[in-house]
Enzyme design. Structure first.
Site, PDB file in Angstrom:
ATOM      1  N   ASP A 163      -8.546  20.141 -12.981  1.00  0.00           N
ATOM      2  CA  ASP A 163      -8.850  18.797 -13.492  1.00  0.00           C
ATOM      3  C   ASP A 163      -8.572  18.839 -14.992  1.00  0.00           C
ATOM      4  O   ASP A 163      -9.314  19.453 -15.753  1.00  0.00           O
ATOM      5  CB  ASP A 163     -10.315  18.441 -13.190  1.00  0.00           C
ATOM      6  CG  ASP A 163     -10.654  17.018 -13.636  1.00  0.00           C
ATOM      7  OD1 ASP A 163      -9.970  16.500 -14.540  1.00  0.00           O
ATOM      8  OD2 ASP A 163     -11.610  16.436 -13.085  1.00  0.00           O
TER       9      ASP A 163
ATOM     10  N   TYR B 185     -17.581  18.067 -13.668  1.00  0.00           N
ATOM     11  CA  TYR B 185     -18.030  16.679 -13.809  1.00  0.00           C
ATOM     12  C   TYR B 185     -19.010  16.317 -12.676  1.00  0.00           C
ATOM     13  O   TYR B 185     -18.761  16.639 -11.505  1.00  0.00           O
ATOM     14  CB  TYR B 185     -16.793  15.764 -13.783  1.00  0.00           C
ATOM     15  CG  TYR B 185     -17.117  14.308 -13.661  1.00  0.00           C
ATOM     16  CD1 TYR B 185     -17.870  13.666 -14.644  1.00  0.00           C
ATOM     17  CD2 TYR B 185     -16.685  13.567 -12.574  1.00  0.00           C
ATOM     18  CE1 TYR B 185     -18.183  12.321 -14.536  1.00  0.00           C
ATOM     19  CE2 TYR B 185     -16.987  12.225 -12.457  1.00  0.00           C
ATOM     20  CZ  TYR B 185     -17.742  11.605 -13.445  1.00  0.00           C
ATOM     21  OH  TYR B 185     -18.061  10.281 -13.325  1.00  0.00           O
TER      22      TYR B 185
ATOM     23  N   LYS C 291      -9.129   7.944 -18.682  1.00  0.00           N
ATOM     24  CA  LYS C 291      -9.396   8.559 -19.980  1.00  0.00           C
ATOM     25  C   LYS C 291      -8.113   8.577 -20.840  1.00  0.00           C
ATOM     26  O   LYS C 291      -7.589   7.536 -21.137  1.00  0.00           O
ATOM     27  CB  LYS C 291      -9.985   9.957 -19.754  1.00  0.00           C
ATOM     28  CG  LYS C 291     -11.126   9.992 -18.716  1.00  0.00           C
ATOM     29  CD  LYS C 291     -12.306   9.176 -19.156  1.00  0.00           C
ATOM     30  CE  LYS C 291     -13.504   9.138 -18.228  1.00  0.00           C
ATOM     31  NZ  LYS C 291     -13.419   9.407 -16.838  1.00  0.00           N
TER      32      LYS C 291
ATOM     33  N   ARG D  74       0.854  -1.194   0.000  1.00  0.00           N
ATOM     34  CA  ARG D  74       0.000   0.000   0.000  1.00  0.00           C
ATOM     35  C   ARG D  74       0.891   1.246   0.000  1.00  0.00           C
ATOM     36  O   ARG D  74       0.600   2.239  -0.651  1.00  0.00           O
ATOM     37  CB  ARG D  74      -0.941  -0.002   1.221  1.00  0.00           C
ATOM     38  CG  ARG D  74      -1.661   1.333   1.385  1.00  0.00           C
ATOM     39  CD  ARG D  74      -2.873   1.281   2.307  1.00  0.00           C
ATOM     40  NE  ARG D  74      -2.790   0.374   3.410  1.00  0.00           N
ATOM     41  CZ  ARG D  74      -2.149   0.585   4.560  1.00  0.00           C
ATOM     42  NH1 ARG D  74      -1.500   1.719   4.763  1.00  0.00           N
ATOM     43  NH2 ARG D  74      -2.125  -0.333   5.500  1.00  0.00           N
TER      44      ARG D  74
HETATM   45  C1  LIG Z   1     -13.397  15.491 -15.856  1.00  0.00           C
HETATM   46  C2  LIG Z   1     -13.494  14.263 -15.012  1.00  0.00           C
HETATM   47  N1  LIG Z   1     -12.896  14.246 -13.806  1.00  0.00           N
HETATM   48  C3  LIG Z   1     -12.967  13.153 -13.012  1.00  0.00           C
HETATM   49  C4  LIG Z   1     -13.656  12.023 -13.392  1.00  0.00           C
HETATM   50  C5  LIG Z   1     -13.723  10.833 -12.482  1.00  0.00           C
HETATM   51  O1  LIG Z   1     -12.901   9.806 -12.945  1.00  0.00           O
HETATM   52  P1  LIG Z   1     -13.140   8.255 -12.638  1.00  0.00           P
HETATM   53  O2  LIG Z   1     -14.346   7.829 -13.409  1.00  0.00           O
HETATM   54  O3  LIG Z   1     -11.866   7.616 -13.087  1.00  0.00           O
HETATM   55  O4  LIG Z   1     -13.361   8.122 -11.163  1.00  0.00           O
HETATM   56  C6  LIG Z   1     -14.270  11.998 -14.647  1.00  0.00           C
HETATM   57  C7  LIG Z   1     -15.013  10.798 -15.093  1.00  0.00           C
HETATM   58  O5  LIG Z   1     -15.655  10.773 -16.123  1.00  0.00           O
HETATM   59  C8  LIG Z   1     -14.203  13.149 -15.472  1.00  0.00           C
HETATM   60  O6  LIG Z   1     -14.798  13.191 -16.685  1.00  0.00           O
END
Ligand SMILES: Cc1ncc(COP(=O)(O)O)c(C=O)c1O
Length: 383
Positions: A176, A104, A201, A52
């Site tokens: 982000d 998001y 992504k 971990r």
């Molecule tokens: C802009 C953005 N940030 C964070 C996330 C969260 O990521 P995860 O689905 O890997 O938890 C997403 C998911 O679609 C996203 O589009």
């Protein structure tokens, strides 16, 4: 590998954080699928005690992404949401955060449904207008959290201008960067303190892993993120770390093709008689095209278009054949989704209007197929 200080982006993507395996010479960092490490004698170990806390595959990925985003260090988590959650542990009860209003949905859910219980306060503003960020600041504002471009309407925030405001106030700017990827936009170079990604992504890029990463710049954040990653334990697995490390090697070439295909589809849609509106930062019709040219290198693979009615959007959605009906973005296969049923699900007309979303919108995550095949598919789906 020790890279020269002037190594170019694609070289950094391929080599940073990695050395041939000292035991075998394997060029690819192995998957260290182990939970613990043997000590030679009491307290004598090779820097790894428990998985971990430390894992060599994860460490290689973290060093790789830190270099890619030009940060001081990076920490990999089990999902994009786990990464964002870890960032918010830098805050204390009573602290206030200014957030991009059409962030998001999962981020909004975490902030609104979970973290407010712990007395953190959030104000959602249209961060594409820096003066609204400034107006929302309070003495207790410790963080400005922006997403640029946003989902699905691809609204941009001026990162450099926001960094100036945030620094003047003594708060941290978190970006982000999931939708752009570091090949297109590097927020730390524009003044951000922290960058986060859903590695699910573009960084992984193959639709076969869920993960997240936090890239930090300040010494105190380096220490805290290392601490919280171990203390809360939402770590990225060795196999997922390996998958993302494989993904970042091709990030630059994949993003170049995403940019080309995104532009080709946006230009096609902009001339199609059934399309009411196309939103893509690379089109001169995008209200922030000048900012996109300034802070992005290419305009990415996300395209949003409006067919004028929910019925027309559903018809197109149901008729595509190469384009796949699925959420997410950033892999090799082009995907489409309907924002009113995904990112903006459950919003009433007034809330949809505020978010700039219509019932006729289709979101495309344009990926790596030949653009002419994608254009032909959309053309037949809209005919
Ligand atoms: C802009 C953005 N940030 C964070 C996330 C969260 O990521 P995860 O689905 O890997 O938890 C997403 C998911 O679609 C996203 O589009």
């Amino acid at each position: 590998m020790k890279l020269p200080p002037d190594a170019r982006f694609s070289t950094i993507c391929i080599h940073a954080g990695q050395v041939p395996d000292p035991g075998t010479g394997a060029i690819i960092t192995p998957i260290f699928q182990t939970s613990t490490y043997v000590q030679e004698e009491l307290g004598k170990h090779k820097g790894f005690e428990y998985a971990r806390t430390q894992n060599p595959t994860r460490s290689a990925l973290e060093a790789n992404i830190a270099a890619i985003e030009n940060g001081a260090a990076a920490y990999a988590f089990a999902s994009g949401m786990a990464a964002i959650d870890a960032i918010t542990t830098l805050l204390e009860a009573g602290d206030h955060v200014v957030v991009t209003d059409n962030t998001y949905g999962g981020t909004f859910r975490l902030f609104d449904k979970v973290l407010r219980k712990y007395k953190l306060e959030f104000t959602y503003v249209d961060t594409s207008q820096p003066e609204l960020i400034e107006q929302a600041l309070r003495p207790s504002t410790k963080m400005v959290f922006v997403e640029t471009p946003t989902n699905p309407v691809l609204r941009l925030t001026d990162i450099a201008a926001t960094a100036t405001i945030t620094r003047r106030h003594g708060a941290r700017l978190v970006v982000d960067n999931t939708f752009a990827s570091p090949a297109v936009q590097r927020p730390i170079e524009l003044g951000a303190d922290i960058v986060t990604h859903s590695t699910t992504k573009y960084l992984n890029g193959h639709s076969d892993s869920v993960g997240g990463v936090v890239i930090v710049t300040r010494d105190e954040d380096v220490a805290w993120m290392k601490f919280i990653q171990n203390a809360a334990g939402a770590i990225l697995s060795p196999f997922d770390s390996w998958l993302v490390l494989r993904g970042t090697k091709t990030l630059n070439v994949r993003m170049a093709q995403h940019n080309t295909n995104g532009m080709a589809l946006a230009e096609f849609l902009a001339t199609h008689p059934r399309v009411k509106q196309v939103i893509y930062p690379g089109l001169t019709s995008h209200p922030q095209h000048a900012l996109a040219k300034r802070q992005m290198r290419g305009f990415g693979g996300m395209v949003c278009f409006d067919l004028g009615s929910y019925a027309a959007a559903v018809r197109c959605f149901d008729r595509v054949t190469i384009v796949q009906r699925a959420a997410s973005l950033g892999g090799t296969e082009t995907l489409c989704s309907l924002p009113v049923l995904t990112s903006q699900y459950g919003l009433n007309d007034e809330q949809l209007e505020a978010a700039g979303v219509t019932r006729g919108m289709v979101r495309l995550s344009v990926r790596l197929e030949h653009p002419d095949d994608l254009i032909a598919d959309l053309d037949q789906a809209m005919s």
